[in-house]
Design an enzyme around this catalytic site. Sequence first.
Site, short mmCIF file in Angstrom:
data_model
loop_
_atom_site.label_atom_id
_atom_site.label_comp_id
_atom_site.label_asym_id
_atom_site.label_seq_id
_atom_site.Cartn_x
_atom_site.Cartn_y
_atom_site.Cartn_z
N TYR A 22 0.85 -1.18 0.00
CA TYR A 22 0.00 0.00 0.00
C TYR A 22 0.89 1.24 0.00
O TYR A 22 1.76 1.38 0.87
CB TYR A 22 -0.90 -0.01 1.24
CG TYR A 22 -1.67 1.27 1.44
CD1 TYR A 22 -2.73 1.61 0.59
CD2 TYR A 22 -1.35 2.14 2.48
CE1 TYR A 22 -3.44 2.79 0.78
CE2 TYR A 22 -2.06 3.32 2.67
CZ TYR A 22 -3.10 3.63 1.82
OH TYR A 22 -3.79 4.80 2.00
N ASP B 201 -6.03 10.48 -2.05
CA ASP B 201 -6.69 11.58 -1.33
C ASP B 201 -8.13 11.76 -1.80
O ASP B 201 -8.87 10.79 -1.91
CB ASP B 201 -5.88 12.86 -1.47
CG ASP B 201 -4.69 12.91 -0.50
OD1 ASP B 201 -4.52 11.94 0.27
OD2 ASP B 201 -3.94 13.89 -0.53
N HIS C 177 -7.51 4.50 -3.81
CA HIS C 177 -8.72 4.80 -3.06
C HIS C 177 -8.94 6.31 -3.04
O HIS C 177 -8.00 7.10 -3.02
CB HIS C 177 -8.71 4.19 -1.65
CG HIS C 177 -7.76 4.78 -0.67
ND1 HIS C 177 -7.96 6.00 -0.06
CD2 HIS C 177 -6.60 4.31 -0.15
CE1 HIS C 177 -6.98 6.25 0.78
NE2 HIS C 177 -6.12 5.25 0.74
N ASN D 279 -8.22 -0.51 7.67
CA ASN D 279 -7.03 0.29 7.94
C ASN D 279 -6.54 -0.01 9.35
O ASN D 279 -7.15 0.43 10.32
CB ASN D 279 -7.34 1.78 7.78
CG ASN D 279 -6.13 2.65 8.04
OD1 ASN D 279 -5.01 2.18 8.18
ND2 ASN D 279 -6.37 3.96 8.12
N GLU E 160 -11.34 9.38 -1.14
CA GLU E 160 -12.09 9.61 0.08
C GLU E 160 -13.14 10.69 -0.08
O GLU E 160 -13.04 11.53 -0.99
CB GLU E 160 -11.14 9.95 1.23
CG GLU E 160 -10.37 11.23 1.03
CD GLU E 160 -9.15 11.32 1.94
OE1 GLU E 160 -9.13 12.24 2.79
OE2 GLU E 160 -8.25 10.48 1.82
N ARG F 263 -13.36 5.35 -0.10
CA ARG F 263 -13.16 5.49 1.35
C ARG F 263 -14.19 6.47 1.90
O ARG F 263 -14.37 7.56 1.35
CB ARG F 263 -11.75 5.99 1.63
CG ARG F 263 -11.53 6.46 3.06
CD ARG F 263 -10.11 6.88 3.28
NE ARG F 263 -10.00 7.97 4.25
CZ ARG F 263 -8.86 8.50 4.67
NH1 ARG F 263 -7.72 8.06 4.19
NH2 ARG F 263 -8.88 9.50 5.53
N ASP G 173 -3.09 5.42 -2.10
CA ASP G 173 -3.92 6.53 -1.68
C ASP G 173 -3.98 7.54 -2.82
O ASP G 173 -3.00 7.78 -3.53
CB ASP G 173 -3.25 7.16 -0.46
CG ASP G 173 -4.11 8.17 0.28
OD1 ASP G 173 -5.13 8.62 -0.27
OD2 ASP G 173 -3.74 8.52 1.42
N GLU H 87 -13.20 4.28 7.13
CA GLU H 87 -12.12 4.88 7.91
C GLU H 87 -12.61 5.28 9.30
O GLU H 87 -13.76 5.68 9.49
CB GLU H 87 -11.58 6.10 7.17
CG GLU H 87 -10.48 6.86 7.88
CD GLU H 87 -9.19 6.08 8.06
OE1 GLU H 87 -9.26 4.96 8.62
OE2 GLU H 87 -8.12 6.59 7.67
N CYS I 146 -6.04 13.78 8.21
CA CYS I 146 -5.88 12.37 8.55
C CYS I 146 -7.22 11.82 9.03
O CYS I 146 -7.95 12.48 9.79
CB CYS I 146 -4.83 12.21 9.64
SG CYS I 146 -4.78 10.55 10.37
N ASP J 13 -0.13 15.81 6.31
CA ASP J 13 -0.99 15.20 5.30
C ASP J 13 -2.30 15.98 5.22
O ASP J 13 -3.36 15.53 5.66
CB ASP J 13 -1.24 13.74 5.69
CG ASP J 13 -2.13 13.01 4.70
OD1 ASP J 13 -2.15 13.41 3.52
OD2 ASP J 13 -2.80 12.04 5.11
#
Length: 296
Positions: free
Chosen positions: A45, A89, A114, A211, A116, A159, A87, A189, A124, A60
């Site tokens: 990942y 974002d 993924h 996760n 989100e 996500r 990821d 998440e 985060c 992040d």
Amino acid sequence: MLRPALVSPGAVLREMMARDIVVMPGVFNAISAVSAHKAGAQAIYLSGAGITNAALGVPDIALATLSEFAQQAAYVTQVVPIPVLSDADTGFGEALNVARTVIEMERAGLAGIHLEDQVSPKRCGHLDGKACIAPDEMAKKIRAAVDSKRDSSFLVVARTDARGVEGLGSAIERAKMYADNGADAIFPEGLISDEEFEAFRSAVRIPLLANMTEFGKTPIIPVNRFRDLGYQMVIFPMTAFRVMLKALDETYAELLTSGTQAALLSAMRTRAELYDRIDYAGYDANDQKWSGEQDL
């Protein structure tokens, strides 16, 4: 010199998911990917937090760009012959931006990404103060992502961060909506208990990603429990990064305090071990072959 075979990484990952839960250590650059692969990882990942923290040295919070993510992804896929899920974002914008994100990340050689449902700039997933976009806005992004695939096996994982914003019920309803709009898997998440992971599995019919991060809202749950719950993927996004960072801090402190690296030698990879890890001999052999210095 390692170059992965020209096969669909998404198809490989899907086949692995059909057999058993896929354990994905988190990586953040090419050498960490090599290390994970040499340790025996069958898939990895690529962490967005890892990319942002390691490459830019910043939080992040959507400071890294699509180009920076895609470049790191390409570096990673060039040196490991295993599927890489990354990821992405919030997709770096709205639906049209998401379409380009899929094009660039697929071209980088990934097995999937993924996306989100947070408002950008994101945070985060285990911090408070987040906000989620409307479910229909996220559904639009998912449709754009799915329509933009060149390889139908490329995974689009949706996500949802809604658990910490709107509650578990809303997060599950969002996940079902995202599945109905074409998501290949769901990444819930910020779940806070074994029971919440079980509730997601009971309600959502497509593959699920867990996760297993540290120091967040989710308790430490072993892979075997996620297997029993029926999850298809589990990621450990920042585990290696956090261990590495502590080692870096301790190394620099020792060097600057003592003025010598003598006490650190036993904690190091040797020069020979480093060269073995990056296949130095293979590069030399190819250079000699192409120079005509070996019999063909």
